[in-house]
Scaffold this motif. Structure first.
Motif: not given
Lengths: 129, 277
Positions: B56-57, B60-61, B63-65, B206, B235
């Motif tokens: 999940i980390a 989600s982390g 995804a923004a990129a 995620g 992460l």
């Protein structure tokens, strides 16, 4: 019309992306704080992971996790961070519903609600016993 | 071994898993679980719980990129998430009752499959055949390339949906993102452009993992002492990986990674069959 939809989609995605990143940052910070505390509290203990026994009740129930967090119980703080992390993709889904409503795409409002319903079912059904 | 030493070992291992996972696109879970079970002798249920958290980390982390590139297809993702979340809940449910050695053997087999899939050639063929179901579900879209916006249509929706359900089951059962299978469903079956497949898959991982993580959490399979170093390590590793991504070196890295994974897979299967896991 297609062009307009595309622009809106990418706006939505940008907000969603930042939302996810903020969620992960908060979760990681909480876990890090809990982790440092954990090593101070339990660093010299003997690990016990060879046989599976499951977590104690107060570490898998949201209400008791909060009670333990206020007692500065490190393991509960880590669990809280994990819960925040699990919540980030769910927050993204809820946000998507808002986005699809704004776009008046009701088919996808329904589809997104189905996904949310499945996740809610997995957490609340007691399927886990 | 004290808790402190164990935590530091896991932290380092998870960092490497996150780093290599992000460089090869295979994800960290495939290394984390063998590390915890084979090397550190952790019960596989705990290992799966910790791995799910890291999945999940990273999803989600990053995804923004990915979102910035604007090429993931959120409608395809959302529609297929019905399949992956149903699968994930089924998978997590099976894991509750499955023997640990059976899980280990299945894990090994999926590992080999993932390694093999990472070598598949990706011929970029843009489908333009109209498909009624895809049009009905508004799955067709366009994506930006160097040559401008390219329109694509989506094919074989039921087949892709079914494949996604299998990917979800494996994700819930084994605590991995099963990104390779998700890409297979979108790229090979539904004929989405490869770049769209990979970014959309990352977006979905995620949500899929969250569906099974809820079940694992309630069952007490997520241990804070393991989840903490795994999540933070993966992460940090994934973040480092996204900074040093050098295209020229990823091919040889992938070969090394595939060899390591195949070796781990054989170990998992061997130990599983001998009841040593």
């Amino acid at each position: 019309m297609k062009q307009g939809q595309h622009v809106k989609d990418s706006d939505l995605e940008t907000i969603m992306g930042s939302l996810l990143r903020i969620g992960v940052l908060i979760a990681a910070t909480v876990v890090l704080i809990g982790g440092i505390l954990y090593l101070f509290q339990h660093g010299r203990a003997e690990p016990h992971y060879h046989t599976f026994s499951g977590e104690p009740k107060d570490l898998k129930n949201i209400k008791s996790i909060f009670t333990e967090v206020f007692k500065l119980q490190s393991t509960a703080i880590i669990q809280l961070g994990v819960l925040v992390l699990i919540a980030t993709p769910i927050a993204r889904i809820i946000f998507s519903i808002v986005g699809f409503v704004l776009e008046k795409d009701y088919l996808y409002v329904v589809i997104t609600f189905i996904v949310l319903g499945i996740i809610a079912f997995s957490m609340l059904s007691g399927l886990a016993g | 071994m004290s808790v402190l030493v164990l935590t530091l070992i896991i932290l380092l291992g998870a960092f490497l898993a996150g780093l290599i996972g992000s460089l090869t696109g295979l994800g960290g879970g495939v290394i984390i679980i063998p590390l915890l079970t084979l090397v550190l002798k952790v019960d596989i249920h705990y290992a799966i719980g910790a791995s799910l958290v890291s999945v999940i980390a990273t999803s989600s982390g990053s995804a923004a990129a990915y979102v910035k590139e604007g090429i993931s297809n959120i409608r395809v993702g959302m529609f297929l998430e019905i399949a992956t979340t149903v699968g994930a809940v089924i998978g997590a449910f099976i894991a509750v009752y499955a023997e640990t050695n059976m899980i280990a053997v299945i894990f090994g087999l999926v590992l080999v499959l993932s390694a093999a899939l990472s070598f598949k050639k990706h011929a970029e063929i843009i489908a333009s055949k109209p498909n009624r179901l895809a049009a009905l579900l508004k799955l067709n879209s366009s994506y930006p390339t160097a040559a401008g916006e390219i329109n694509y249509t989506v094919q074989h929706v039921p087949g892709g949906f079914f494949m996604m359900m299998i990917a979800g089951v494996l994700s819930g059962l084994l605590g991995i993102g099963s990104g390779a299978l998700k890409v297979l469903a979108m790229d090979n079956i539904m004929k989405l452009p490869f770049k769209v497949s990979t970014t959309t898959s990352n977006f979905m991982i995620g949500v899929t993992a969250a569906a099974s993580a809820g079940v694992y959490f309630e069952r007490g399979y997520i241990d804070p002492g393991l989840a903490m170093p795994v999540m933070l390590g993966v992460l940090a590793g994934a973040f480092a990986g996204s900074k040093i991504l050098v295209k020229a070196q990823t091919k040889s890295l992938r070969v090394v990674f595939a060899i390591v994974i195949t070796f781990l897979a054989i170990q998992m299967i061997y130990n599983g069959l001998n009841g040593k896991i």
